[in-house]
Write a protein that holds these residues in place. Structure first.
Motif, short mmCIF file in Angstrom:
data_model
loop_
_atom_site.label_atom_id
_atom_site.label_comp_id
_atom_site.label_asym_id
_atom_site.label_seq_id
_atom_site.Cartn_x
_atom_site.Cartn_y
_atom_site.Cartn_z
N LEU A 121 0.85 -1.18 0.00
CA LEU A 121 0.00 0.00 0.00
C LEU A 121 0.89 1.24 0.00
O LEU A 121 2.06 1.17 0.40
N ILE A 122 0.34 2.37 -0.41
CA ILE A 122 1.08 3.63 -0.39
C ILE A 122 0.24 4.71 0.25
O ILE A 122 -1.00 4.63 0.28
N GLY A 123 0.92 5.73 0.76
CA GLY A 123 0.21 6.84 1.40
C GLY A 123 1.14 8.02 1.61
O GLY A 123 2.24 8.08 1.05
N VAL A 124 0.67 8.93 2.43
CA VAL A 124 1.39 10.19 2.64
C VAL A 124 1.39 10.52 4.13
O VAL A 124 0.67 9.91 4.93
N SER A 125 2.21 11.48 4.48
CA SER A 125 2.26 11.96 5.85
C SER A 125 2.44 13.48 5.82
O SER A 125 3.19 13.99 4.98
N ASN A 126 1.73 14.17 6.69
CA ASN A 126 1.81 15.63 6.76
C ASN A 126 1.34 16.31 5.47
O ASN A 126 1.81 17.39 5.13
N PHE A 127 0.43 15.67 4.77
CA PHE A 127 -0.15 16.26 3.56
C PHE A 127 -1.41 17.03 3.92
O PHE A 127 -2.26 16.53 4.65
N THR A 128 -1.54 18.23 3.38
CA THR A 128 -2.72 19.07 3.59
C THR A 128 -3.84 18.65 2.64
O THR A 128 -3.64 17.81 1.75
#
Length: 262
Positions: A121-128
């Protein structure tokens, strides 16, 4: 949903803390390239004796690896340190500081990490919200599995959390107990007393009740077990509503090169 954060857990003591977490019942370890402890996480997974498929491992790509051609080699290096063939979740740790690298350059590489099988899986961190919208436009509405950001009763990030959930993106709370600074809150204290629990446990229980994942950490076995026990606490709707009023917008992680927060 209740994971063990590994920030600061390094060396033999760090491995021992992770093993304690896994023995306690945690099945989610959260690390990052910048934590410089992926090797320790891999050792804990191997020494736990648990089947690989029963442990969810997250790592985060450091922004220095965002230029084209850099992200995948860095993730392969992370996998070597972890002694794993694949991580369960790979996150972009931060948006590129001061937009030095165009968003498309590293988002496209993140998608390639999944398509190449390096990450399930993929994702983000601290994204607005704005960055999430741009990322969804590039990759499609179901590509991003997770957005990890600071969230606890005193920093609830409601707009971002609500938007993430509305797009089917799981919220993971870092600093879920705000470095242990919630203890003086009288409302949290009152709720804690009714459950014979600690304020930290109530904070975690609140986050889980909201449908978020949370990744508290500690190097102390008793605190590791105490945090895990929060998953058994069931708050009433009235208690959840009461905690929801405690938001102070009190952000503790706010680098000057960070994004324009919602």
């Amino acid at each position: 949903m209740l994971g063990f954060g590994t920030y600061g857990r390094r060396g033999p003591e760090g491995v021992d803390a992770m093993l304690t977490a896994l023995e306690t019942g945690y099945r989610h370890l959260d690390t990052a390239q910048d934590y410089e402890n992926e090797t320790e996480v891999g050792q804990a997974v191997a020494r736990s004796g648990l089947p690989r498929e029963s442990i969810f491992v997250t790592t985060k790509i450091a922004p220095r690896h965002y230029p084209r051609g850099s992200l995948l080699p860095s993730l392969r290096e992370s996998l070597d340190k972890l002694s794993l063939d694949q991580v369960d979740l790979t996150l972009l740790h931060w948006p590129s500081p001061n937009d030095e690298v165009p968003l498309a350059h590293y988002v496209e590489q993140l998608a390639e990490a999944r398509s190449s099988g390096l990450s399930r899986l993929i994702g983000v961190s601290n994204f607005t919200i704005d960055l999430l919208e741009q990322t969804i436009a590039m990759l499609g509405k179901d590509a991003i599995a997770n957005n990890q950001f600071e969230l606890n009763p005193h920093m609830q990030n409601k707009r971002l959390a609500d938007f993430s959930q509305s797009k089917g993106i799981l919220v993971t709370c870092y600093l879920p107990i705000a470095h242990g600074t919630l203890g003086d809150d009288p409302i949290l204290q009152d709720i804690a007393r009714t459950h014979d629990a600690t304020v930290a446990q109530i904070a975690i229980a609140f986050e889980l009740a909201k449908g978020y994942a949370a990744i508290p950490t500690s190097g102390k076995p008793e605190r590791i077990r105490e945090n895990y026990a929060a998953s058994k606490i069931v708050l009433t709707p009235q208690q959840i509503a009461s905690i929801a009023t405690l938001d102070q917008g009190k952000r503790r992680i706010d680098p000057e090169w960070g994004p324009k927060w919602d």
